[in-house]
Design a protein around this motif. Structure first.
Motif, PDB file in Angstrom:
ATOM      1  N   ALA A 130       1.021  -0.951   0.013  1.00 39.62           N
ATOM      2  CA  ALA A 130      -0.110  -0.432   0.081  1.00 39.62           C
ATOM      3  C   ALA A 130       1.059   1.425  -0.150  1.00 39.62           C
ATOM      4  O   ALA A 130       2.045   1.173   0.669  1.00 39.62           O
ATOM      5  N   ARG A 131       0.428   2.016  -0.662  1.00 37.70           N
ATOM      6  CA  ARG A 131       1.395   3.382  -1.161  1.00 37.70           C
ATOM      7  C   ARG A 131       0.607   4.196   0.395  1.00 37.70           C
ATOM      8  O   ARG A 131       0.348   4.270   0.574  1.00 37.70           O
ATOM      9  N   THR A 142      -1.544   5.401   9.215  1.00 37.11           N
ATOM     10  CA  THR A 142      -0.189   3.455   9.044  1.00 37.11           C
ATOM     11  C   THR A 142       0.069   2.556  10.325  1.00 37.11           C
ATOM     12  O   THR A 142      -0.384   1.766   9.374  1.00 37.11           O
ATOM     13  N   ASP A 143      -0.049   3.672  11.132  1.00 33.35           N
ATOM     14  CA  ASP A 143      -0.840   2.355  12.072  1.00 33.35           C
ATOM     15  C   ASP A 143      -1.953   0.868  12.063  1.00 33.35           C
ATOM     16  O   ASP A 143      -1.905  -0.044  12.127  1.00 33.35           O
ATOM     17  N   GLU A 144      -2.930   2.133  11.335  1.00 31.29           N
ATOM     18  CA  GLU A 144      -4.430   0.987  11.314  1.00 31.29           C
ATOM     19  C   GLU A 144      -4.098  -0.222  10.335  1.00 31.29           C
ATOM     20  O   GLU A 144      -4.890  -1.584  10.699  1.00 31.29           O
ATOM     21  N   CYS A 145      -3.499   0.363   9.506  1.00 33.94           N
ATOM     22  CA  CYS A 145      -3.713  -0.682   8.467  1.00 33.94           C
ATOM     23  C   CYS A 145      -2.540  -2.062   8.456  1.00 33.94           C
ATOM     24  O   CYS A 145      -1.962  -2.685   7.570  1.00 33.94           O
ATOM     25  N   ASP A 146      -2.068  -2.232   9.666  1.00 38.79           N
ATOM     26  CA  ASP A 146      -0.473  -3.435   9.865  1.00 38.79           C
ATOM     27  C   ASP A 146      -1.342  -4.315   9.982  1.00 38.79           C
ATOM     28  O   ASP A 146      -0.668  -5.842   9.293  1.00 38.79           O
ATOM     29  N   GLY A 147      -2.813  -4.924  10.116  1.00 38.63           N
ATOM     30  CA  GLY A 147      -3.689  -6.099  10.255  1.00 38.63           C
ATOM     31  C   GLY A 147      -3.205  -6.910   8.644  1.00 38.63           C
ATOM     32  O   GLY A 147      -3.608  -7.284   8.335  1.00 38.63           O
ATOM     33  N   LEU A 148      -2.905  -5.982   7.412  1.00 36.47           N
ATOM     34  CA  LEU A 148      -3.285  -6.509   6.147  1.00 36.47           C
ATOM     35  C   LEU A 148      -2.371  -7.563   5.555  1.00 36.47           C
ATOM     36  O   LEU A 148      -2.136  -8.015   4.825  1.00 36.47           O
ATOM     37  N   VAL A 149      -1.386  -7.202   7.105  1.00 39.87           N
ATOM     38  CA  VAL A 149      -0.373  -8.472   6.277  1.00 39.87           C
ATOM     39  C   VAL A 149      -0.872  -9.838   6.410  1.00 39.87           C
ATOM     40  O   VAL A 149      -0.196 -10.873   5.624  1.00 39.87           O
ATOM     41  N   ASP A 150      -1.884 -10.266   7.145  1.00 37.66           N
ATOM     42  CA  ASP A 150      -3.106 -11.270   6.707  1.00 37.66           C
ATOM     43  C   ASP A 150      -3.825 -11.282   6.229  1.00 37.66           C
ATOM     44  O   ASP A 150      -3.794 -12.909   5.723  1.00 37.66           O
ATOM     45  N   VAL A 172      10.074   3.019   3.847  1.00 36.80           N
ATOM     46  CA  VAL A 172       8.813   1.920   3.510  1.00 36.80           C
ATOM     47  C   VAL A 172       9.310   1.297   4.320  1.00 36.80           C
ATOM     48  O   VAL A 172       9.972   0.404   5.118  1.00 36.80           O
ATOM     49  N   ARG A 173       7.765   0.834   5.362  1.00 32.37           N
ATOM     50  CA  ARG A 173       7.464  -0.236   6.925  1.00 32.37           C
ATOM     51  C   ARG A 173       7.209  -1.878   5.548  1.00 32.37           C
ATOM     52  O   ARG A 173       6.721  -1.417   4.511  1.00 32.37           O
ATOM     53  N   GLY A 174       8.120  -2.680   6.426  1.00 27.91           N
ATOM     54  CA  GLY A 174       7.506  -3.809   5.678  1.00 27.91           C
ATOM     55  C   GLY A 174       6.998  -4.751   7.376  1.00 27.91           C
ATOM     56  O   GLY A 174       8.170  -5.137   8.577  1.00 27.91           O
TER      57      GLY A 174
END
Length: 237
Positions: A130-131, A142-150, A172-174
């Motif tokens: 996600a850009r 940015t904090d809200e979308c950490d769960g998107l890795v699942d 970029v945060r990976g």
């Protein structure tokens, strides 16, 4: 700010650390969650756990174990979960508020990330991103979308995955995940990140495309059991 004002700092954590920052550190990397360590400490000290505290600890346990689905879920996790429910934790409420109450803006971003999922290494490595402008356009922090890795992790046949999100400062945060015995913590460490064997993260100085070019060969080599970079890890458009 709280740490700076404190005379003494005590740390309860299940993440490994390169160096300690606290005066007293209770660190157990083999524990499924920091909540496990805290609950056992409170029980050992005969400190009563209120329903409010039980809810907080149960929430931490549920999220760190992926709703008791990740490889770190062990008998200790269920024992602690049982005691927390007995102390007043509400699993149904936590499930509703954490997993079933997403903002529609987040769901719009989720659909973008889902549409970008690609695989390499014969389907064993998955990635998406996600850009920063995607987050801004959807109205998601940015904090809200950490769960998107699942989302990326859920692809069938995938052993390891990476989700990248652009930050406002151009970095970029990976987020890395492993669904198998493959240890991805070393890949995170390559970029000065850290974490567990099955869940780790890093921050990359550069674009999302540069980050993919750097991390996908390492993940491909991991799933192939190689010491060198893979040969088909070029990211898809």
């Amino acid at each position: 700010a709280v740490a700076r004002r404190s005379c003494r700092i005590v740390c309860f954590d299940h993440h490994p650390a390169r160096e300690e920052f606290a005066h007293i550190a209770i660190r157990r990397p083999e524990a499924a969650a920091a909540s496990v360590i805290i609950e056992e400490f409170l029980s050992f000290c005969n400190i009563a756990i209120t329903p409010e505290v039980a809810n907080c600890l149960f929430c931490g346990l549920v999220t760190d174990t992926g709703r008791f689905q990740y490889q770190n879920t062990d008998p200790e996790s269920f024992c602690v979960a049982s005691r927390l429910v007995a102390a007043g934790a509400e699993p149904a409420r936590i499930s509703l508020e954490v997993y079933q109450s997403q903002r529609i803006e987040y769901l719009h971003l989720e659909s973008i990330v889902m549409g970008r999922i690609r695989t390499v290494a014969d389907g064993k490595v998955a990635y998406s991103f996600a850009r920063a402008e995607d987050l801004a356009r959807c109205g998601v922090s940015t904090d809200e979308c950490d769960g998107l890795v699942d989302l990326v992790r859920s692809v069938g046949g995938v052993e390891v995955c990476v989700f990248l999100k652009g930050l406002d400062d151009g970095r970029v945060r990976g987020n890395l995940r492993s669904k198998s015995a493959v240890d991805i913590s070393g890949v995170a460490a390559t970029f000065n990140g850290g974490g567990h064997a099955a869940a780790a993260g890093f921050t990359f100085e550069g674009s999302i495309e540069d980050a993919l070019d750097a991390v996908l060969p390492l993940l491909t080599a991991l799933v192939r059991g190689e010491a060198s970079e893979g040969d088909d890890a070029a990211p898809a458009a």
